[in-house]
Design a protein around this motif. Structure first.
Motif, mmCIF file in Angstrom:
data_model
loop_
_atom_site.group_PDB
_atom_site.id
_atom_site.type_symbol
_atom_site.label_atom_id
_atom_site.label_comp_id
_atom_site.label_asym_id
_atom_site.label_seq_id
_atom_site.Cartn_x
_atom_site.Cartn_y
_atom_site.Cartn_z
ATOM 1 N N ILE A 176 1.383 -39.375 15.378
ATOM 2 C CA ILE A 176 1.097 -40.726 15.868
ATOM 3 C C ILE A 176 2.212 -41.229 16.768
ATOM 4 N N ASN A 177 3.483 -40.928 16.397
ATOM 5 C CA ASN A 177 4.607 -41.355 17.231
ATOM 6 C C ASN A 177 4.618 -40.620 18.564
ATOM 7 N N MET A 178 4.338 -39.316 18.514
ATOM 8 C CA MET A 178 4.283 -38.538 19.753
ATOM 9 C C MET A 178 3.200 -39.079 20.682
ATOM 10 N N LEU A 179 2.025 -39.329 20.118
ATOM 11 C CA LEU A 179 0.893 -39.792 20.922
ATOM 12 C C LEU A 179 1.130 -41.199 21.451
ATOM 13 N N TRP A 180 1.660 -42.057 20.603
ATOM 14 C CA TRP A 180 1.908 -43.446 21.006
ATOM 15 C C TRP A 180 2.960 -43.510 22.104
ATOM 16 N N SER A 181 4.049 -42.750 21.942
ATOM 17 C CA SER A 181 5.123 -42.747 22.927
ATOM 18 C C SER A 181 4.635 -42.203 24.269
ATOM 19 N N TYR A 182 3.902 -41.090 24.206
ATOM 20 C CA TYR A 182 3.416 -40.477 25.447
ATOM 21 C C TYR A 182 2.420 -41.392 26.157
ATOM 22 N N THR A 183 1.454 -41.922 25.409
ATOM 23 C CA THR A 183 0.425 -42.775 26.016
ATOM 24 C C THR A 183 1.038 -44.036 26.608
ATOM 25 N N GLY A 184 1.987 -44.625 25.893
ATOM 26 C CA GLY A 184 2.619 -45.845 26.401
ATOM 27 C C GLY A 184 3.361 -45.614 27.694
ATOM 28 N N GLU A 185 4.144 -44.535 27.751
ATOM 29 C CA GLU A 185 4.896 -44.253 28.980
ATOM 30 C C GLU A 185 3.970 -43.849 30.115
ATOM 31 N N LEU A 186 2.912 -43.113 29.790
ATOM 32 C CA LEU A 186 1.951 -42.704 30.817
ATOM 33 C C LEU A 186 1.251 -43.913 31.426
ATOM 34 N N ILE A 187 0.818 -44.836 30.582
ATOM 35 C CA ILE A 187 0.143 -46.036 31.072
ATOM 36 C C ILE A 187 1.103 -46.903 31.891
ATOM 37 N N PHE A 188 2.370 -46.942 31.473
ATOM 38 C CA PHE A 188 3.363 -47.708 32.244
ATOM 39 C C PHE A 188 3.488 -47.143 33.664
ATOM 40 N N ASN A 189 3.599 -45.811 33.777
ATOM 41 C CA ASN A 189 3.688 -45.186 35.099
ATOM 42 C C ASN A 189 2.440 -45.463 35.931
ATOM 43 N N MET A 190 1.265 -45.419 35.281
ATOM 44 C CA MET A 190 0.024 -45.706 35.992
ATOM 45 C C MET A 190 -0.042 -47.153 36.442
ATOM 46 N N LEU A 191 0.468 -48.053 35.611
ATOM 47 C CA LEU A 191 0.506 -49.469 35.977
ATOM 48 C C LEU A 191 1.371 -49.692 37.212
ATOM 49 N N VAL A 192 2.481 -48.968 37.288
ATOM 50 C CA VAL A 192 3.353 -49.078 38.454
ATOM 51 C C VAL A 192 2.605 -48.663 39.716
ATOM 52 N N LEU A 193 1.883 -47.531 39.630
ATOM 53 C CA LEU A 193 1.132 -47.056 40.792
ATOM 54 C C LEU A 193 0.032 -48.039 41.172
ATOM 55 N N VAL A 194 -0.770 -48.465 40.194
ATOM 56 C CA VAL A 194 -1.866 -49.394 40.482
ATOM 57 C C VAL A 194 -1.318 -50.705 41.056
ATOM 58 N N GLY A 195 -0.210 -51.183 40.498
ATOM 59 C CA GLY A 195 0.395 -52.413 41.014
ATOM 60 C C GLY A 195 0.860 -52.256 42.442
ATOM 61 N N THR A 196 1.445 -51.102 42.768
ATOM 62 C CA THR A 196 1.900 -50.859 44.138
ATOM 63 C C THR A 196 0.719 -50.755 45.097
ATOM 64 N N VAL A 197 -0.340 -50.069 44.663
ATOM 65 C CA VAL A 197 -1.538 -49.963 45.499
ATOM 66 C C VAL A 197 -2.157 -51.341 45.732
ATOM 67 N N LYS A 198 -2.211 -52.143 44.658
ATOM 68 C CA LYS A 198 -2.776 -53.489 44.782
ATOM 69 C C LYS A 198 -1.934 -54.371 45.709
#
Length: 276
Positions: free
Chosen positions: A242-264
């Protein structure tokens, strides 16, 4: 356990597909987008507004002459008459050949975008992949341990899918803006006939160039994100699933948010660059 991982893998696959679609869209011109059917409609609208633009051209020219010249004697001076004639000729050329000018601007800026793409290579763009360590850790979990994992992957998958569609909608929105600028161009370009209204035409062309340049900003943002994808979040193999999955998903979504925010914000970045 396959269903738990499938939630996240399907979302990541959707993200990769939309990211690849963006690269494809940014290499297309307005004439070829969606088979060119939309462009034919835009051309018809542009041609219909051309007559109105020419009528406004005369109106703005007369208004500019009345505002800039104090009396008829000043207009009769050869240098003043030549200046007015040149202004009218240039303004008429902008209205009549405005679409050709805008396509030339698009081709120039599209060349910048394609140069950036060719530098990194479209085929070398890294895709986001779920680490095997997480897949193995989730596969070893029991039924009760899998409940929170299912919740994390479900929420993470939904969030990633939403981000992917927001990103692709922004790119589609750029094409809509290109079509709108082209269709309505005879009206703002006619303002070039008047000395007091010429700033409207200048601002219009700068804004159009800014919309074209948004493609280069989006490409740069995708390239930067690809570097993140090439170096995925670090997974601690000693942590719980659960910690591995939570940590990975959180950081992955953060990186995606950065990209989507820059595109927007690509339009805002271009406006700041060009002083619009």
């Amino acid at each position: 356990m396959d269903g738990i991982i499938d939630n996240l893998q399907n979302a990541i696959q959707t993200w990769n597909e939309k990211l690849a679609e963006i690269w494809l869209l940014l290499t297309q011109s307005p004439q070829n987008f969606k088979g060119g059917g939309i462009w034919q409609i835009i051309v018809k609208i542009h041609d219909a507004l051309l007559a109105i633009g020419l009528a406004l051209l005369v109106l703005f020219f007369v208004y500019g002459v009345a505002k800039s010249c104090a009396n008829l004697t000043e207009i009769k001076r050869p240098e003043s008459a030549l200046k007015l004639f040149i202004r009218f000729a240039i303004a008429r050329g902008l209205v009549v050949y405005g679409m050709d000018l805008m396509l030339a601007v698009f081709e120039i800026i599209q060349g910048i975008t394609e140069t950036i793409m060719d530098t990194v290579g479209i085929g070398n763009v890294s895709q986001t992949v779920l680490p095997q360590e997480i897949i193995d850790a989730v596969g070893d979990c029991g039924f009760f341990e899998s409940i929170p994992l299912w919740a994390v992957t479900l929420l993470g998958g939904i969030f990633i899918t939403i981000l992917s569609f927001v990103m692709i909608l922004t790119v589609y929105g750029r094409f809509f803006k290109l079509y709108m600028y082209t269709a309505i161009s005879p009206i703002p370009l006619s303002c070039a006939a008047g000395e007091t209204t010429q700033n409207i035409s200048i601002t219009f062309m700068k804004s159009y160039a800014g919309v074209c340049l948004e493609g280069a900003i989006i490409v740069l943002a995708c390239i930067i994100f690809s570097s993140f994808a090439a170096s995925p979040p670090v997974v601690d193999p000693t942590a719980s699933a659960i910690n591995m999955l939570w940590s990975y998903t959180g950081e992955l979504i953060f990186n995606m948010l950065v990209l989507v925010g820059t595109v927007k914000m690509s339009d805002r970045i271009v406006k700041e660059m060009m002083g619009l």
